[in-house]
Design an enzyme around this catalytic site. Sequence first.
Site, PDB file in Angstrom:
ATOM      1  N   GLU A 107       5.935  16.206 -19.619  1.00  0.00           N
ATOM      2  CA  GLU A 107       4.931  15.422 -20.314  1.00  0.00           C
ATOM      3  C   GLU A 107       4.765  14.060 -19.663  1.00  0.00           C
ATOM      4  OE1 GLU A 107       5.800  15.694 -24.444  1.00  0.00           O
ATOM      5  OE2 GLU A 107       6.151  17.850 -24.262  1.00  0.00           O
ATOM      6  N   CYS A 349       9.255   8.028 -27.953  1.00  0.00           N
ATOM      7  CA  CYS A 349      10.544   8.292 -27.290  1.00  0.00           C
ATOM      8  C   CYS A 349      11.312   9.377 -28.019  1.00  0.00           C
ATOM      9  CB  CYS A 349      11.414   7.041 -27.305  1.00  0.00           C
ATOM     10  SG  CYS A 349      10.695   5.652 -26.491  1.00  0.00           S
TER      11      CYS A 349
HETATM   12  N1  SAH Z   1      16.906  10.077 -19.765  1.00  0.00           N
HETATM   13  C1  SAH Z   1      16.614   8.672 -19.693  1.00  0.00           C
HETATM   14  C2  SAH Z   1      15.195   8.381 -20.162  1.00  0.00           C
HETATM   15  C3  SAH Z   1      15.035   8.712 -21.605  1.00  0.00           C
HETATM   16  S1  SAH Z   1      13.755   8.113 -22.571  1.00  0.00           S
HETATM   17  C4  SAH Z   1      17.603   7.903 -20.535  1.00  0.00           C
HETATM   18  O1  SAH Z   1      18.343   8.501 -21.282  1.00  0.00           O
HETATM   19  O2  SAH Z   1      17.648   6.685 -20.401  1.00  0.00           O
HETATM   20  C5  SAH Z   1      13.972   6.472 -22.943  1.00  0.00           C
HETATM   21  C6  SAH Z   1      14.821   6.139 -24.173  1.00  0.00           C
HETATM   22  O3  SAH Z   1      14.429   6.845 -25.363  1.00  0.00           O
HETATM   23  C7  SAH Z   1      16.286   6.437 -23.930  1.00  0.00           C
HETATM   24  O4  SAH Z   1      17.030   5.281 -24.215  1.00  0.00           O
HETATM   25  C8  SAH Z   1      16.544   7.519 -24.953  1.00  0.00           C
HETATM   26  O5  SAH Z   1      17.882   7.542 -25.352  1.00  0.00           O
HETATM   27  C9  SAH Z   1      15.607   7.149 -26.063  1.00  0.00           C
HETATM   28  N2  SAH Z   1      15.422   8.206 -27.052  1.00  0.00           N
HETATM   29  C10 SAH Z   1      15.696   9.509 -26.918  1.00  0.00           C
HETATM   30  N3  SAH Z   1      15.438  10.175 -28.063  1.00  0.00           N
HETATM   31  C11 SAH Z   1      14.990   9.263 -28.944  1.00  0.00           C
HETATM   32  C12 SAH Z   1      14.536   9.344 -30.289  1.00  0.00           C
HETATM   33  N4  SAH Z   1      14.489  10.496 -30.959  1.00  0.00           N
HETATM   34  N5  SAH Z   1      14.127   8.209 -30.880  1.00  0.00           N
HETATM   35  C13 SAH Z   1      14.137   7.031 -30.204  1.00  0.00           C
HETATM   36  N6  SAH Z   1      14.545   6.910 -28.931  1.00  0.00           N
HETATM   37  C14 SAH Z   1      14.975   8.005 -28.299  1.00  0.00           C
END
Ligand code: SAH
Length: 356
Positions: A107, A349
């Site tokens: 996505e 996110c």
């Molecule tokens: N894999 C990378 C990029 C992830 S997306 C990482 O872990 O950093 C960016 C952020 O969104 C990350 O900090 C991730 O932990 C967060 N994230 C993941 N799931 C989420 C959710 N359900 N609600 C809010 N943030 C979330």
Amino acid sequence: MPSDGAPDPGPEYPGLLAWPQEALEESFVALGGRHFHARVAREQLLGKGVLDYDSMTSLPARLREALKTEIPLLSGTCTRRVEARDGTTKLLLDFPAHETGKGGGVEVVHIPPLGSKRGQGATLCVSTQIGCPVACPFCASGLDGLARNLQPHEILEQFAQGRALGELRRVVVMGIGEPLLNFENLALALEQVHEHMGLGARKITVSSVGFPERLHRAARTQPRFQLAISLHTPDDDQHDELIPALRGTPIDEILAAGDDWFQVTGREGTYEYVLLGGTNDSPQHAERLVGRLGGRRATVNLIPYNSTRGLGYHRPAPEDVEIFATLLREGGLVATVRHSRGADGAAACGQLRMHS
Ligand code: SAH
């Protein structure tokens, strides 16, 4: 070799952005164009988001016709487009199988600025892997594990697709996947983004859980982008639970590797912290986080949990988010709260991969 005497367009690559520049130029010449037309096409696609040869009017019409049958422009197919009420657009791009693994969807999220800033260019959120092997229990991206790494041209195609939706001002590599586990392909793609889209190091932020070894190694490559480390807790035992792929890695080791990076890029440290109600959002967590980050000039980006069906967490009350942020600020950190965008299109996110 075509049997009808037509010029041989050369080896097959899955899309224009997968071609090495020289080979592409030769093929353009073999199809009746000039060397520089290859660069024009690449610039139209990446720099302007022109997604079909017909619209590349700066190329000769006969060349465009030949290109349509000989050199596929894109390898990925946009199978779905969802627009949230706030203007955030999520695209589902499907990529075929590759020698490194199965195909599948990723996505791309295009997030225009709100209100009066409209027209200033959007933020684009891109993915680096099909699926994710890190398996954070609060994130939908890792539910089915990893299918494969995205190839450089597949990462680039997300930029072209995003650019087609409008001018880009900033890029966050925060879509599906763990960027440090596909670092070489990402770095190759970002070189081209730099060259063709004029997005420099300060405009690109890569978010990672921070595998220490890989961070140290990546820091030595003079990266052209900012780093944000997903930390989510000050406590080692909880970190093992929230970021399973780093089980057994002490937080201090991750922070030290991050320091290495921030020193090389000359920027302050940025950490992300998803706030899970009743799990990691207590005032004591905030105080311990201040202790952990002690002495660093750092920004903590708080992300109140976005609900992902069936994952069993909940979003903290806004007052609790405020208390948490205030305690960090009192401890000398910069704390920001990420306001969720695109939630009604399942593009916030952690929601990516939830096919709404
Ligand atoms: N894999 C990378 C990029 C992830 S997306 C990482 O872990 O950093 C960016 C952020 O969104 C990350 O900090 C991730 O932990 C967060 N994230 C993941 N799931 C989420 C959710 N359900 N609600 C809010 N943030 C979330």
